[in-house]
Design a protein around this motif. Sequence first.
Motif, short mmCIF file in Angstrom:
data_model
loop_
_atom_site.label_atom_id
_atom_site.label_comp_id
_atom_site.label_asym_id
_atom_site.label_seq_id
_atom_site.Cartn_x
_atom_site.Cartn_y
_atom_site.Cartn_z
N ALA A 382 0.83 -1.21 0.00
CA ALA A 382 0.00 0.00 0.00
C ALA A 382 0.86 1.26 0.00
O ALA A 382 0.55 2.25 -0.69
N ILE A 383 1.95 1.21 0.76
CA ILE A 383 2.84 2.38 0.80
C ILE A 383 3.52 2.58 -0.55
O ILE A 383 3.66 3.72 -1.04
N LEU A 384 3.94 1.50 -1.18
CA LEU A 384 4.58 1.61 -2.51
C LEU A 384 3.60 2.16 -3.54
O LEU A 384 4.01 2.90 -4.45
N SER A 385 2.33 1.83 -3.42
CA SER A 385 1.35 2.36 -4.37
C SER A 385 1.09 3.85 -4.16
O SER A 385 0.69 4.56 -5.09
N GLU A 386 1.30 4.31 -2.93
CA GLU A 386 1.10 5.74 -2.65
C GLU A 386 2.33 6.58 -3.00
O GLU A 386 2.24 7.79 -3.23
N THR A 387 3.50 5.93 -3.03
CA THR A 387 4.74 6.68 -3.22
C THR A 387 4.82 7.39 -4.57
O THR A 387 5.25 8.56 -4.63
N PRO A 388 4.47 6.79 -5.73
CA PRO A 388 4.58 7.51 -7.00
C PRO A 388 3.80 8.82 -7.03
O PRO A 388 4.27 9.82 -7.61
N ALA A 389 2.62 8.83 -6.44
CA ALA A 389 1.84 10.07 -6.44
C ALA A 389 2.50 11.14 -5.58
O ALA A 389 2.37 12.34 -5.87
N LEU A 390 3.20 10.71 -4.53
CA LEU A 390 3.85 11.68 -3.64
C LEU A 390 5.18 12.19 -4.21
O LEU A 390 5.61 13.30 -3.89
N THR A 391 5.83 11.39 -5.02
CA THR A 391 7.15 11.78 -5.57
C THR A 391 7.09 12.17 -7.04
O THR A 391 8.13 12.36 -7.67
N ARG A 392 5.88 12.34 -7.60
CA ARG A 392 5.74 12.66 -9.02
C ARG A 392 6.38 14.01 -9.35
O ARG A 392 6.20 15.00 -8.64
N ASN A 393 7.18 14.06 -10.45
CA ASN A 393 7.83 15.27 -11.01
C ASN A 393 8.94 15.85 -10.13
O ASN A 393 9.57 16.84 -10.51
N ILE A 394 9.21 15.26 -8.98
CA ILE A 394 10.29 15.79 -8.14
C ILE A 394 11.65 15.56 -8.80
O ILE A 394 12.54 16.42 -8.75
N THR A 395 11.79 14.42 -9.44
CA THR A 395 13.05 14.14 -10.13
C THR A 395 13.27 15.11 -11.30
O THR A 395 14.40 15.53 -11.57
N ILE A 396 12.18 15.46 -12.00
CA ILE A 396 12.30 16.41 -13.11
C ILE A 396 12.78 17.77 -12.59
O ILE A 396 13.63 18.44 -13.22
#
Length: 493
Positions: A382-396
Amino acid sequence: MKRAILTRSRMASLRPTALLAALVLALSASGQEASDLTVVEANSLDELLKNVEERRVVESRAHNEREARFRAAREDQQQMLQDAQAERRREEQRSERLETQFEENEIRIGNLQEQLDKRLGSLRELFGVLQQVAGDTRGLFGASLISAEIPNRGEWLGQLAAKMGKSTQLASIDEMEELWEHLQREMTESGRISRFTSTVNMLDGEQVQTDLIRVGSFAIVSEDGYINYDTDIGALVELGRQPEAQFANTATDLFDADSGDLVAFAIDPTRGSLISLLIQKATLAEMVGTPFGGFTTGACYLPFCDGQGDYPGSVIIMVGIIGVLLAIERLITLTLVGRKVSAQYRQPESPTDDNPLGRVLKVYDDNRDVDVETLDLKLGEAILSETPALTRNITIIQVISVVAPLMGLLGTVIGMIETFQSITLFGTGDPKTMASGISTALMTTVLGLCVAIPTVLLHAIVNQRSRGIIHVLEEQSQGIVAKHAEESGQPLG
């Protein structure tokens, strides 16, 4: 005078004796000037002799007349010579009298000049100083801003200087006092702030009557800002544009101030030279460029391409805008999510689906009967599924913060290449030919740093907030696993 003319046919028709007589008469008539000659035919030698004798009498009479005329003319020439010699003697005598009079006048002028010098004494030096002061003051008034309020001050000074330049005219006491009055007024007005109305020549050629404020001899302002005084034409002229806001605002504040108010005001001690340089200074919009300026100027097809950064600067600005927008979006999103997670953290017994922590808690509620290891895996999923939404575009955002200074360095290299190409074509005689390339080099470096610095800071902020939320999820997940293991009596794996 008529000359005897013998044609070939005429000569053929004459007999020898007649022909001889005709030739003699023609030759004798070749030098005749006063008589009319005709061809006379002689049929015999007697007739020929008679004709020759008659001709001789005529020629003798003509010679006598010419000789008489010559003698009369010679007597006239002698009289003319005598008259000319008499006229020369009279002029020589007159010249001697004038020369004597000239020498006497020189002696008299010298005596009078000596008397004048004695009577003037030290006043001659005073009049010389007056002439110099009048000329210098006229030049000072021509370049003074005070002349915009008090015009036509230089005419009288010019007349006084011209008068003092003549040795035959002297200044009067009234003229000296008037000169002192002009100097005193200039000194007094240079320390006053005066409000007056005058005509200003606008850039479109229109002349407008407007209210003005003169600050001593340093600046003239209107309600729109500074006004230039053109000393060449002696008129007030609107500036092409106002200097930067920190100076233009002081002019507006001064114009709007009431009498007795203290206002900070920027003055130009060079009386216009600094302002003329300030308005030539490139503004921020000219250095960076305006949005879609490249489309309007036709120079390129990128926004901000009309600035000094040109193509590289335009790309850097666009990348920086994208990075800032992504960072702002992440910052707003993570702030809202963080508030919901905090609210859910305070009420763990009633999880909701509108926040990541609530969805993780629901996973626990749905899997209370499983073993500890399975529950740990479920919560981790569940935490892994929530992580992409929380870290989206930060790398960009992080990539943009790293790439921006590199693009600035690329622009610097391009600008230096343009500079060296200009040097190759035009040499180093005119610095303006190299200014464009140097401006591109420096401006792209500045733009790259201006994009990198805020994006690095924004990346750090959004990354910290994202990691903070993920940390809360992991912490709650481990707490749930520990609590479940304690309640079920199962050991942790």
